[in-house]
Design a protein around this motif. Structure first.
Motif, short mmCIF file in Angstrom:
data_model
loop_
_atom_site.label_atom_id
_atom_site.label_comp_id
_atom_site.label_asym_id
_atom_site.label_seq_id
_atom_site.Cartn_x
_atom_site.Cartn_y
_atom_site.Cartn_z
N TRP A 72 47.66 43.90 25.05
CA TRP A 72 46.76 42.83 25.47
C TRP A 72 45.69 42.72 24.38
O TRP A 72 45.03 43.71 24.06
N LEU A 101 41.35 51.10 29.79
CA LEU A 101 42.71 50.64 30.06
C LEU A 101 43.74 51.60 29.49
O LEU A 101 44.83 51.77 30.05
N GLU A 104 44.91 54.16 31.75
CA GLU A 104 45.88 53.68 32.75
C GLU A 104 47.23 53.38 32.11
O GLU A 104 48.14 52.89 32.78
N ILE A 106 47.68 51.18 29.68
CA ILE A 106 47.73 49.77 29.26
C ILE A 106 47.24 49.66 27.82
O ILE A 106 46.10 50.04 27.51
N VAL A 198 38.02 44.76 31.97
CA VAL A 198 39.10 45.54 32.57
C VAL A 198 39.69 44.79 33.76
O VAL A 198 40.92 44.66 33.89
N THR A 199 38.81 44.29 34.63
CA THR A 199 39.27 43.55 35.81
C THR A 199 40.03 42.29 35.41
O THR A 199 41.07 41.96 35.98
N HIS A 202 43.49 43.08 34.18
CA HIS A 202 44.33 43.42 35.34
C HIS A 202 44.80 42.14 36.04
O HIS A 202 45.98 42.02 36.39
N GLN A 203 43.90 41.22 36.23
CA GLN A 203 44.24 39.97 36.90
C GLN A 203 45.24 39.15 36.10
O GLN A 203 46.18 38.59 36.66
N ALA A 205 47.39 40.30 34.03
CA ALA A 205 48.68 41.02 34.06
C ALA A 205 49.42 40.77 35.38
O ALA A 205 50.63 40.53 35.38
N HIS A 206 48.69 40.79 36.49
CA HIS A 206 49.32 40.57 37.79
C HIS A 206 49.75 39.12 37.96
O HIS A 206 50.77 38.83 38.57
#
Length: 208
Positions: A72, A101, A104, A106, A198-199, A202-203, A205-206
């Motif tokens: 990313w 990240l 995790e 990522i 970070v959030t 994540h969003q 990616a989902h």
């Protein structure tokens, strides 16, 4: 007479072919040399924001968008005359987001691209960026390439004066996020901070 004309025709065609090949080779070589000197042209690759590029990673030589496939990518523009109180927190949040990240699993690549390649010497750029964000990748390039890349990523090209009278480029108000396939994912406000980065990733990616 007919044999003479036929003979000339037979000789003319090969000569034309040779000339065309020589011209093509010359143009190809010239294009290669210009590409090496000034960087290749920027292509949007169908992206609303972002595209292909070739820039210089300090101490590592040329890099392209392909070198960051699988990660990313956070793309932000600034210059080293930007007050550290203004640009420092952005570089730190990008660096800290990478570390968070990574824990995790990522992969991310926080890229900090100078808007002032003529004045931001390599050591100065490295010292400024890495002191404030040790996991950030500072990038520079030819003035023409930086101008094109800034346009593709919708970064501003505006000079302002700081309190000390020093001029600097207005830093990009948003960090552009590209997904691991090199596609535009979205943007996050540059002042949003580490948690928001970070959030946001994540969003993205989902959502993908």
């Amino acid at each position: 007479m007919n044999n003479s004309k036929t003979s000339r025709t037979r000789w003319t065609a090969p000569r034309i072919a040779v000339v065309v090949l020589i011209l093509a080779a010359a143009l190809s070589w010239s294009g290669y040399r210009l590409s090496v000197k000034f960087g290749g042209s920027v292509s949007t690759q169908g992206n609303e924001i972002g595209g292909s590029y070739r820039l210089v990673a300090l101490g590592e030589g040329n890099v392209t968008e392909g070198d960051f496939r699988g990660s990313w990518v956070m793309v932000w523009f600034f210059d080293t005359h930007c007050p550290k109180t203004l640009c420092g927190p952005v570089l730190k949040s990008m660096s800290d987001a990478k570390k968070a990240l990574a824990s995790e699993g990522i992969k991310t690549a926080p890229l900090a691209i100078t808007l002032d390649p003529l004045h931001d010497e390599s050591e100065e750029l490295k010292k400024y960026a890495l002191t404030l964000g040790d996991h950030v990748v500072p990038l520079t390039g030819s003035p023409s390439m930086i101008e094109q890349v800034a346009k593709e990523f919708h970064a501003p090209n505006e000079l302002v004066k700081g309190d000390d009278g020093t001029s600097y480029h207005v830093p990009a108000p948003r960090i552009v996020i590209m997904d691991p396939q090199g596609r535009y994912a979205g943007t996050i406000e540059s002042t949003a901070g580490t948690e928001a980065l970070v959030t946001g990733i994540h969003q993205f990616a989902h959502r993908g």
